[in-house]
Design a protein around this motif. Sequence first.
Motif, PDB file in Angstrom:
ATOM      1  N   MET A 175       0.851  -1.200   0.000  1.00 14.45           N
ATOM      2  CA  MET A 175       0.000   0.000   0.000  1.00 14.45           C
ATOM      3  C   MET A 175       0.881   1.242   0.000  1.00 14.45           C
ATOM      4  O   MET A 175       1.824   1.348   0.782  1.00 14.45           O
ATOM      5  N   SER A 176       0.587   2.196  -0.861  1.00 18.97           N
ATOM      6  CA  SER A 176       1.379   3.419  -0.953  1.00 18.97           C
ATOM      7  C   SER A 176       1.151   4.298   0.277  1.00 18.97           C
ATOM      8  O   SER A 176       0.179   4.127   1.028  1.00 18.97           O
TER       9      SER A 176
ATOM     10  N   ALA B  84      -2.156   6.018   0.067  1.00 19.40           N
ATOM     11  CA  ALA B  84      -3.260   5.103   0.377  1.00 19.40           C
ATOM     12  C   ALA B  84      -3.365   4.871   1.883  1.00 19.40           C
ATOM     13  O   ALA B  84      -4.478   4.753   2.426  1.00 19.40           O
ATOM     14  N   GLN B  85      -2.230   4.813   2.568  1.00 26.70           N
ATOM     15  CA  GLN B  85      -2.250   4.643   4.022  1.00 26.70           C
ATOM     16  C   GLN B  85      -2.860   5.864   4.712  1.00 26.70           C
ATOM     17  O   GLN B  85      -3.616   5.731   5.679  1.00 26.70           O
TER      18      GLN B  85
ATOM     19  N   ASP C 177      -5.049   7.932   3.301  1.00 23.14           N
ATOM     20  CA  ASP C 177      -6.480   7.917   2.979  1.00 23.14           C
ATOM     21  C   ASP C 177      -7.236   6.936   3.874  1.00 23.14           C
ATOM     22  O   ASP C 177      -8.352   7.234   4.345  1.00 23.14           O
ATOM     23  N   ALA C 178      -6.633   5.779   4.129  1.00 19.99           N
ATOM     24  CA  ALA C 178      -7.272   4.780   4.987  1.00 19.99           C
ATOM     25  C   ALA C 178      -7.409   5.301   6.414  1.00 19.99           C
ATOM     26  O   ALA C 178      -8.426   5.085   7.083  1.00 19.99           O
TER      27      ALA C 178
ATOM     28  N   LEU D 297       2.335  -2.072  10.499  1.00 21.20           N
ATOM     29  CA  LEU D 297       2.936  -1.541   9.275  1.00 21.20           C
ATOM     30  C   LEU D 297       4.146  -0.662   9.548  1.00 21.20           C
ATOM     31  O   LEU D 297       4.796  -0.181   8.618  1.00 21.20           O
TER      32      LEU D 297
END
Length: 295
Positions: free
Chosen positions: A1-2, A5-6, A8-9, A91
Amino acid sequence: MSAQAQVDAWLTRLAGERKASAHTVDSYRRDLAKLLRWMDAQGIGGFEALEPNRMRSFVAAEHRGGLSPKSLQRLLSSCRSLFRQLSREGLMAHDPLAGVRGPKVHRKLPQVLDVDEATTLVEAQGEGALNVRDRAMLELFYSSGLRLSELTGLHWVDLDLQAGEVRVLGKGSKTRIVPVGRHAVAALRALGEAEGMGPETPVFRGRGGAPINPRTVQLRLRTLAMQQGMAKHVHPHLLRHTFASHMLESSGDLRAVQELLGHADIATTQIYTHLDFQYLAKVYDAAHPRARRKT
C-alpha cells in the motif's frame, strides 16, 4: 500500500470509526499532505523509511517555509496519530518521531469580558422577536460556556428548563450535561413562548425553521457589541472564555470548570489559571505599597 493510500485509509477511519468532525479530518489531511510532498521531494517512498533525523529535517524545512510554532506542533501531532495507527496495524516497527520536538509555543491568553461588560452585553435592550432570540443566545452562551457548534445544534428536547440543565453534544461526539442559570432559563422560556417549543425543533432557528447558521450568530454578537459601544471584538468563543474565567475566579475549582467546558485534557483548562493570575497581578501592582511604580 502506498503512503497516500495509508493516509487515505487513516482519514477514513477517523471519520468513520472515531467520528471525527469534518473540520478535524480536513486538518489532518492538510498536515499529512505536507509530509507526503516533502517525502516525494526527498525521494522517500514510504513511511517505514522515515526516522527521527529525517523528521527533524522535515520540521526544519516547514519552519523555514514560514510555518508558525503552533502550526508545527499541530503538524507533528497529525504525524504522530498516523504513525501510531500504522504501528497498531503492524505496518511500522519504529517511531519516526522518537525524541523529535517542535518549537515551544507561547500560548496567548484569551481575551475576556469583565463582569460589568458581560452583564451589559447580555442585558442589551431591544424589541421584537429578534431581540428575544438574541437575548436567549447571549444568556445561554455566558451562563453555560457552550461552544458555537453546541449552541447552534440544540433542540428543545436537549433542554430541561425545570431542572436548569442542557445536554450538549461536544467534540468527539461526547455528550455532557451543563447547568443553565436562572436568567438564561427565563430568556429561553420567553423564546419558547414566542416561537414554540416542539421537542425536535431547533432552539435557535434560521430561515425555514432550520438551525441557525453559525455565521449568523457571529455577526449578531458583533453587531450587538457594537451597539453597546464595546471596543472588544465580541464573538461566541469570547463568551465561553468569559464564562470559564469568571467560574474559575469565583470557585477556584479547576476540575469542575474542566467538566463544564467539556475539555478532554485539563491542560487546556489551565490556561484560565494563568488568566486569573494575570488579573491578580494587576490588582497587586495597583494596590501593594511596595509594588507601585513611580510616576
